[in-house]
Design an enzyme around this catalytic site. Structure first.
Site, PDB file in Angstrom:
ATOM      1  N   LYS A  62       0.854  -1.201   0.000  1.00 24.23           N
ATOM      2  CA  LYS A  62       0.000   0.000   0.000  1.00 24.23           C
ATOM      3  C   LYS A  62       0.879   1.237   0.000  1.00 24.23           C
ATOM      4  CE  LYS A  62      -3.892   1.968   2.659  1.00 24.23           C
ATOM      5  NZ  LYS A  62      -4.727   1.812   3.873  1.00 24.23           N
ATOM      6  N   SER A  92      -9.617   1.988   2.953  1.00 28.07           N
ATOM      7  CA  SER A  92      -8.752   2.706   2.039  1.00 28.07           C
ATOM      8  C   SER A  92      -7.771   1.823   1.265  1.00 28.07           C
ATOM      9  CB  SER A  92      -7.965   3.762   2.821  1.00 28.07           C
ATOM     10  OG  SER A  92      -7.136   3.154   3.786  1.00 28.07           O
ATOM     11  N   SER A 110      -9.727  -0.401   7.143  1.00 27.05           N
ATOM     12  CA  SER A 110      -9.177  -0.253   5.790  1.00 27.05           C
ATOM     13  C   SER A 110      -8.516  -1.484   5.185  1.00 27.05           C
ATOM     14  CB  SER A 110      -8.177   0.893   5.752  1.00 27.05           C
ATOM     15  OG  SER A 110      -8.864   2.093   5.544  1.00 27.05           O
TER      16      SER A 110
HETATM   17  N1  GLN Z   1     -12.796   4.325   6.407  1.00 28.06           N
HETATM   18  C1  GLN Z   1     -12.260   4.737   7.665  1.00 28.06           C
HETATM   19  C2  GLN Z   1     -11.858   6.186   7.581  1.00 28.06           C
HETATM   20  O1  GLN Z   1     -12.144   6.788   6.615  1.00 28.06           O
HETATM   21  C3  GLN Z   1     -11.089   3.875   8.022  1.00 28.06           C
HETATM   22  C4  GLN Z   1      -9.886   4.191   7.242  1.00 28.06           C
HETATM   23  C5  GLN Z   1      -8.712   3.325   7.605  1.00 28.06           C
HETATM   24  O2  GLN Z   1      -8.844   2.299   8.244  1.00 28.06           O
HETATM   25  N2  GLN Z   1      -7.542   3.791   7.229  1.00 28.06           N
HETATM   26  O3  GLN Z   1     -11.265   6.723   8.452  1.00 28.06           O
END
Ligand code: GLN
Length: 483
Positions: free
Chosen positions: A77, A152, A176
């Site tokens: 990532k 994400s 994410s």
């Molecule tokens: N979707 C969640 C957010 O927008 C989690 C994101 C993540 O785990 N990096 O914060």
């Protein structure tokens, strides 16, 4: 046989036996990337010549057969540092910046024989649930190009689902890894907070962030954890203690395990199809010999609200370093230093990141700290206590990973609150710092994957993976996105 379609465990076994080489695997992966990248847009950086070259020299030396990962490629990532490679975090603010060092997890992977492959797409600074917040455009879901891959870590999940990767790394602050794994029909694992060093992971919310693997099977996740985990002098929150062999008890089966289902929390609601899929699985797990008990998690429904205070507060502080001085983009328009900071940040950050910095700064400000930040910390401790109590009665809690299958690109992007709610079931686990793993559990009527997640006791990834592996066998999910 196309080697890019195989899982890590199988490839490692074949490589050890001398049946295949790292070059064979890399070649098949490169072919899949060349065929599918234009449609799916998984990678922000992918150097096929370098991947093939590294695979060729490993193959020639033959040394790979003595390492646990046997020269298999791992995609990363793009918020994790790989030395001398660009790292964008999906943001324009890091334009031109290259990582000066390898993240600890990357060091560990290399030491254990992995080849570090391309950098995968993500929501800007990992803030989002669909990859639509990437400054470089969204990744598409391999199951349906109209749908989001989740986020994400959407690029990492889509890459594994589309067989453009054998395994990949994601980061999970509020879901994410697990939510995109669920949307793409693959396995996503968030280890216990502190299991994997965060050194070299660009910080979003430091008390929640954790790196983990996205894989094609639970066994592959165990193999990845075996080489990723461990205490690190560069991360004060990494945990001491021996790292067990996570693959050792994988096949112990369902008997003797107790699964907890928090019926009160499930009342927050989900799509009917998700509920059906989940309920059927619970029945099957029980029928196959596991114990299933009701547990209660009265505070979990406050987790989303609590998370968006704590995560944003930490983000507002962590992202202060991107000011045009040391990293990436600097405005052309800098008559004085204050204007330089302001314009650099205005030009460099996207809307969602700005929204979070504003919210985070607000909840930490003098008049509101007690009302928001402190209050959220109290709620966090109640969520921790809910899980501790649940785990007195069961080995792992069981929840849908997301309240719906993949949603369409564009469907939620105009409504941040709606987007935030897609993480209702994953966020409590980050607040509690617990290990969680999502596995695919079926397809919806329109052929989009469902996922169910299991949440283990702190540092008990072994039992968690044993349970997830047993359920994986029971479900026997073999569908592929491409016919
Ligand atoms: N979707 C969640 C957010 O927008 C989690 C994101 C993540 O785990 N990096 O914060």
């Amino acid at each position: 046989m196309r080697l890019n379609e195989c899982g890590l465990a199988k490839l490692v076994t074949m490589a050890k036996a001398g049946e295949i080489s790292p070059l064979d695997v890399a070649s098949h992966v490169v072919a899949a990337v060349e065929a599918r990248e234009r449609d799916l847009r998984v990678f922000l950086d992918f150097d096929k010549d370098e991947l093939l070259q590294t695979a060729r020299s490993l193959t020639d030396s033959g040394d790979y057969r003595r390492t646990p990962l046997c020269g298999m490629p791992v995609m990363i990532k793009d918020n994790i540092c790989v030395k001398d490679k660009p790292i964008s975090c999906g943001s324009r603010i890091l334009t031109g910046y290259k990582s000066p060092y390898d993240a600890t997890v990357v060091v560990n992977l290399r030491k254990n024989g992995a080849i570090i492959g391309g950098k995968t797409n993500l929501d800007e600074f990992a803030m989002g649930s669909s990859t639509e917040n990437s400054a470089f455009g969204p990744t598409r879901n391999p199951w349906s190009s109209e749908h989001a891959p989740g986020g994400s870590s959407g690029g990492s999940a889509a890459a594994v689902a589309a067989d453009m990767a054998i395994v990949s790394l994601g980061s999970d602050t509020g879901g994410s890894i697990r939510q995109p794994a669920s949307f793409c029909g693959v396995v996503g694992m968030k280890p216990t907070y502190g299991r994997v060093s965060r050194y070299g992971l660009v910080a979003f919310a430091s008390s929640l962030d954790q790196i983990g693997p996205v894989t094609k099977s639970v066994e592959d996740s165990a193999l990845m954890l075996n080489v990723m985990c461990g205490e690190d002098a560069n991360d004060a929150t990494s945990l001491p203690g021996a790292v067990p062999d996570f693959a050792a008890n994988l096949d112990n089966g369902l008997k003797g395990l107790t699964f907890g289902v928090p019926r009160d929390f499930l009342e927050v609601g989900m799509d009917e199809s998700v509920k059906d899929n989940f309920d059927k699985l619970v029945t099957n797990v029980q029928r196959e010999g596991a114990r299933v008990v009701d547990v209660s998690m009265p505070h979990a429904k406050y987790a989303v609200a609590c998370y968006y205070i704590i995560a944003n507060a930490e983000a507002s502080s962590n992202l202060a370093r991107f000011d045009g001085v040391k990293y990436g983009h600097r405005t052309q328009n800098d008559d004085d230093i204050y204007a330089m900071y302001v314009r650099t940040r205005d030009e460099g950050f996207g809307d969602e990141v700005k929204r979070r910095i504003l919210l985070g700064t607000y909840v930490l400000s003098a008049g509101y700290y007690d009302a928001y930040y402190l209050q959220a910390q109290k709620v966090r401790s109640l969520v921790v206590a809910d899980f501790a109590k649940a785990h007195e009665r069961c080995d792992m809690v069981m929840l849908p990973t997301a309240p719906s299958p993949a949603f369409k690109l564009g469907e939620k992007i105009e409504d941040p609150l709606l987007m935030y709610l897609s993480d209702v079931f994953t966020i409590p686990i980050n607040l509690a710092g617990l290990p969680g793993v999502s596995i695919p559990t079926g397809l919806s009527a329109d052929r989009l994957p469902f996922g169910v997640q299991f949440i283990g006791r702190p540092l008990d990834e072994s039992t968690l993976l044993q349970g997830a592996r047993a359920v994986e066998k029971l479900v026997d999910f073999r569908e592929k996105p491409f016919a």
